[in-house]
Design a protein around this motif. Sequence first.
Motif, short mmCIF file in Angstrom:
data_model
loop_
_atom_site.label_atom_id
_atom_site.label_comp_id
_atom_site.label_asym_id
_atom_site.label_seq_id
_atom_site.Cartn_x
_atom_site.Cartn_y
_atom_site.Cartn_z
N MET A 110 18.90 37.18 36.55
CA MET A 110 20.22 37.48 37.11
C MET A 110 20.61 36.40 38.10
N ARG A 111 21.89 36.35 38.44
CA ARG A 111 22.39 35.38 39.40
C ARG A 111 22.43 35.98 40.80
N ARG A 112 22.13 35.14 41.79
CA ARG A 112 22.12 35.59 43.18
C ARG A 112 22.56 34.44 44.07
N VAL A 113 23.32 34.77 45.11
CA VAL A 113 23.77 33.75 46.08
C VAL A 113 22.75 33.67 47.21
N ARG A 114 22.39 32.45 47.58
CA ARG A 114 21.43 32.24 48.65
C ARG A 114 21.81 30.99 49.44
N TYR A 115 21.18 30.81 50.57
CA TYR A 115 21.30 29.58 51.35
C TYR A 115 19.96 29.30 52.00
N GLU A 116 19.73 28.04 52.42
CA GLU A 116 18.40 27.66 52.90
C GLU A 116 18.36 27.27 54.37
N SER A 117 19.51 27.03 54.99
CA SER A 117 19.51 26.64 56.39
C SER A 117 20.78 27.15 57.05
N ARG A 118 20.76 27.23 58.37
CA ARG A 118 21.91 27.75 59.11
C ARG A 118 23.16 26.95 58.76
N GLY A 119 24.23 27.69 58.45
CA GLY A 119 25.48 27.05 58.08
C GLY A 119 25.66 26.81 56.60
N GLY A 120 24.63 27.09 55.82
CA GLY A 120 24.74 26.91 54.37
C GLY A 120 24.26 25.54 53.93
N PRO A 121 24.68 25.09 52.74
CA PRO A 121 25.69 25.70 51.87
C PRO A 121 25.15 26.88 51.07
N LEU A 122 26.08 27.69 50.56
CA LEU A 122 25.73 28.79 49.68
C LEU A 122 25.60 28.24 48.25
N PHE A 123 24.63 28.76 47.51
CA PHE A 123 24.47 28.31 46.13
C PHE A 123 23.96 29.47 45.27
N LEU A 124 24.18 29.36 43.97
CA LEU A 124 23.70 30.34 43.01
C LEU A 124 22.31 29.97 42.51
N GLU A 125 21.48 30.99 42.33
CA GLU A 125 20.16 30.77 41.73
C GLU A 125 19.90 31.86 40.71
N GLU A 126 19.03 31.57 39.76
CA GLU A 126 18.60 32.55 38.77
C GLU A 126 17.28 33.15 39.21
N VAL A 127 17.21 34.48 39.29
CA VAL A 127 16.00 35.18 39.72
C VAL A 127 15.76 36.36 38.78
N PRO A 128 14.52 36.86 38.74
CA PRO A 128 14.24 38.02 37.88
C PRO A 128 15.00 39.26 38.37
N LEU A 129 15.27 40.16 37.46
CA LEU A 129 15.92 41.43 37.81
C LEU A 129 14.95 42.26 38.65
N PRO A 130 15.39 42.77 39.80
CA PRO A 130 14.46 43.54 40.64
C PRO A 130 14.20 44.92 40.05
N GLU A 131 13.05 45.48 40.40
CA GLU A 131 12.69 46.83 39.98
C GLU A 131 12.94 47.80 41.13
N PRO A 132 13.61 48.92 40.87
CA PRO A 132 13.84 49.88 41.96
C PRO A 132 12.54 50.55 42.39
N GLY A 133 12.33 50.59 43.71
CA GLY A 133 11.16 51.28 44.25
C GLY A 133 11.47 52.74 44.51
N PRO A 134 10.55 53.45 45.15
CA PRO A 134 10.79 54.87 45.46
C PRO A 134 12.07 55.06 46.27
N GLY A 135 12.92 55.97 45.81
CA GLY A 135 14.16 56.26 46.52
C GLY A 135 15.25 55.23 46.33
N GLU A 136 15.06 54.27 45.41
CA GLU A 136 16.04 53.20 45.22
C GLU A 136 16.75 53.30 43.87
N LEU A 137 17.95 52.71 43.82
CA LEU A 137 18.72 52.61 42.58
C LEU A 137 18.99 51.14 42.31
N LEU A 138 18.88 50.73 41.07
CA LEU A 138 19.30 49.40 40.67
C LEU A 138 20.71 49.51 40.12
N VAL A 139 21.63 48.76 40.73
CA VAL A 139 23.05 48.86 40.40
C VAL A 139 23.56 47.54 39.86
#
Length: 306
Positions: A1-30
């Motif tokens: 899936m795609r996710r927005v992240r940044y690596e240092s204060r002030g950005g820049p913001l960028f898209l990265e591809e990461v695995p789909l997370p698994e919902p833990g106890p009491g969580e919903l994946l939306v």
Amino acid sequence: MRRVRYESRGGPLFLEEVPLPEPGPGELLVRAEAIGVTLPVVRKVTEADEPVPLGGEIAGEVVAVGEGVSDFGTGDRVTGLCLGHGYADHALLHEAMTSPVPADASAVDAVALVRSGLVALGALEAARPEPGEAALVTAAASGVGHLALQLARTRGAGRVVGAVSDPAKAGFVRGLGADHVIMYGDTGWGTPVDYVLDAVGGELLTPALHALVPEGRLVAYSSGGGTIQAYDLLVGAKSVIGFQMARVARGKPEVYERWREELWRLFAAGELRPVVHGQFALEDAAKAHGEIEGRSNLGKVVLIPG
């Protein structure tokens, strides 16, 4: 899936591809259909020493649930506060921070209304408004402020004043029901009011306090800091009340739920109108942040992952 992240204060913001997370106890994946952009998250990018997950309110469809989830299932349309990575195609919500989206409301309606509306309604409750009192709302064109202004009217305010940073916002604020609109830099803020809902903080706290009648109340719910002179409180027997939504969400779930129900009731009745300033693609998150940083938004700024 795609996710927005940044690596240092002030950005820049960028898209990265990461695995789909698994919902833990009491969580919903939306699967996110809309994501609200807020000033506190924008400030984290520009001010936090270390990179943090870009969280916030999301709305979409439940695609998986974790152990112990009882109130929601796959296919449900929900909205809630994501405490982890919320700027993404999919995000995890804790069940306690999640609520259903009515069939006649869109995901964009939900992110524009619920979280910002909860903050606005909570700040208003903290002011203990009485029918006929005069209210002043700072940042009156913001995602929270434009709802706070309308909510003050629904609670019987006799006069509602909106304070904004730019004269170009005055027409928008009047269109939401403000009787008067003032600029932050104005000398004097006109006829005093009974309570102020302040989302700005900083140097604006002093004029906000001076805008109160004797025994008036200033509710501070900004992340912008600021200080107040004790004498300014004593001379008019005025009060400053701090409000934080997280304390209510964690410690008073029954109040949190009651407020959510009230927001949807007012929305369905046409008494509360969330306004969306702009919808941005996930890859344009930096542009969405720029709208908030530049104080140019009129209402809510939303990301649309699809």
